[in-house]
Design a protein around this motif. Sequence first.
Motif, mmCIF file in Angstrom:
data_model
loop_
_atom_site.group_PDB
_atom_site.id
_atom_site.type_symbol
_atom_site.label_atom_id
_atom_site.label_comp_id
_atom_site.label_asym_id
_atom_site.label_seq_id
_atom_site.Cartn_x
_atom_site.Cartn_y
_atom_site.Cartn_z
ATOM 1 N N ILE A 154 0.865 -1.182 0.000
ATOM 2 C CA ILE A 154 0.000 0.000 0.000
ATOM 3 C C ILE A 154 0.900 1.230 0.000
ATOM 4 N N TYR A 155 0.304 2.370 -0.334
ATOM 5 C CA TYR A 155 1.057 3.620 -0.270
ATOM 6 C C TYR A 155 0.132 4.744 0.133
ATOM 7 N N VAL A 156 0.739 5.858 0.509
ATOM 8 C CA VAL A 156 -0.028 7.049 0.845
ATOM 9 C C VAL A 156 0.779 8.278 0.430
ATOM 10 N N ASP A 157 0.084 9.259 -0.126
ATOM 11 C CA ASP A 157 0.681 10.560 -0.410
ATOM 12 C C ASP A 157 0.369 11.453 0.779
ATOM 13 N N VAL A 158 1.396 11.837 1.503
ATOM 14 C CA VAL A 158 1.225 12.635 2.712
ATOM 15 C C VAL A 158 1.404 14.110 2.374
ATOM 16 N N LYS A 159 0.391 14.894 2.662
ATOM 17 C CA LYS A 159 0.461 16.352 2.533
ATOM 18 C C LYS A 159 0.737 16.885 3.936
ATOM 19 N N THR A 160 1.901 17.442 4.132
ATOM 20 C CA THR A 160 2.341 17.791 5.477
ATOM 21 C C THR A 160 1.730 19.064 6.039
ATOM 22 N N GLY A 161 1.311 19.969 5.179
ATOM 23 C CA GLY A 161 0.837 21.257 5.668
ATOM 24 C C GLY A 161 1.994 22.200 5.975
ATOM 25 N N CYS A 162 3.207 21.696 5.822
ATOM 26 C CA CYS A 162 4.406 22.524 6.006
ATOM 27 C C CYS A 162 4.701 23.187 4.668
ATOM 28 N N ASN A 163 5.175 24.398 4.710
ATOM 29 C CA ASN A 163 5.565 25.050 3.466
ATOM 30 C C ASN A 163 6.988 25.553 3.638
ATOM 31 N N PHE A 164 7.905 24.881 2.984
ATOM 32 C CA PHE A 164 9.311 25.248 3.072
ATOM 33 C C PHE A 164 9.732 26.164 1.926
ATOM 34 N N ARG A 165 8.774 26.858 1.323
ATOM 35 C CA ARG A 165 9.018 27.839 0.266
ATOM 36 C C ARG A 165 9.975 27.341 -0.806
ATOM 37 N N GLY A 166 9.650 26.209 -1.384
ATOM 38 C CA GLY A 166 10.432 25.687 -2.495
ATOM 39 C C GLY A 166 11.585 24.785 -2.089
ATOM 40 N N ALA A 167 12.028 24.851 -0.847
ATOM 41 C CA ALA A 167 13.104 23.975 -0.386
ATOM 42 C C ALA A 167 12.510 22.616 -0.023
ATOM 43 N N VAL A 184 11.158 7.443 2.387
ATOM 44 C CA VAL A 184 10.427 8.575 1.815
ATOM 45 C C VAL A 184 10.645 8.599 0.308
ATOM 46 N N TYR A 185 9.558 8.694 -0.440
ATOM 47 C CA TYR A 185 9.622 8.790 -1.893
ATOM 48 C C TYR A 185 9.025 10.122 -2.335
ATOM 49 N N SER A 186 9.545 10.661 -3.423
ATOM 50 C CA SER A 186 9.043 11.893 -4.049
ATOM 51 C C SER A 186 8.868 13.037 -3.052
ATOM 52 N N PRO A 187 9.889 13.345 -2.248
ATOM 53 C CA PRO A 187 9.739 14.443 -1.290
ATOM 54 C C PRO A 187 9.636 15.794 -1.988
ATOM 55 N N THR A 188 8.797 16.662 -1.447
ATOM 56 C CA THR A 188 8.668 18.039 -1.929
ATOM 57 C C THR A 188 8.619 18.952 -0.712
ATOM 58 N N ALA A 189 8.459 20.234 -0.957
ATOM 59 C CA ALA A 189 8.355 21.201 0.134
ATOM 60 C C ALA A 189 7.082 21.014 0.948
ATOM 61 N N THR A 190 6.094 20.321 0.387
ATOM 62 C CA THR A 190 4.807 20.191 1.069
ATOM 63 C C THR A 190 4.356 18.751 1.322
ATOM 64 N N GLY A 191 5.202 17.762 1.024
ATOM 65 C CA GLY A 191 4.783 16.396 1.280
ATOM 66 C C GLY A 191 5.709 15.347 0.714
#
Length: 138
Positions: A57-70, A93-100
Amino acid sequence: QKDITEKNAKKNKYHIKWIAHPVGTITVPGLGKTCAGKTVSGKTAWKTYENGKGKGIYVDVKTGCNFRGATPRYVTEVAGSSHHWTVTGTSEVYSPTATGFRMYLFDKSGIKPSEANKRAWSVQWIAAASEPDRDKKN
């Protein structure tokens, strides 16, 4: 496992590392920002990983954090009422972004999204990113 005893733990110098952070965001001027949170136990948006042949199984986690592009560094784990210790992938962790990010879990016995939620599985995370050096010239 029968061989994991207090005596063997001391002999083999087993140890536990841990970290704590309140839910939410903390900014330290000049150093960076950290953020922590979790998905809702029993209501996480798990999906079947089709290539997992019924065992993933997998889940896309939206963190609610905003690291302004970092893109921050994430530390993750899975909590639950049962069987969460039997899966692999809880710290990957797969496909990390500034928001999830995305997390894949695998259970050799098989796992379905409904089972994960019935067992109250949730993803908990801490994210950290340093502030860019505003005075630095490229």
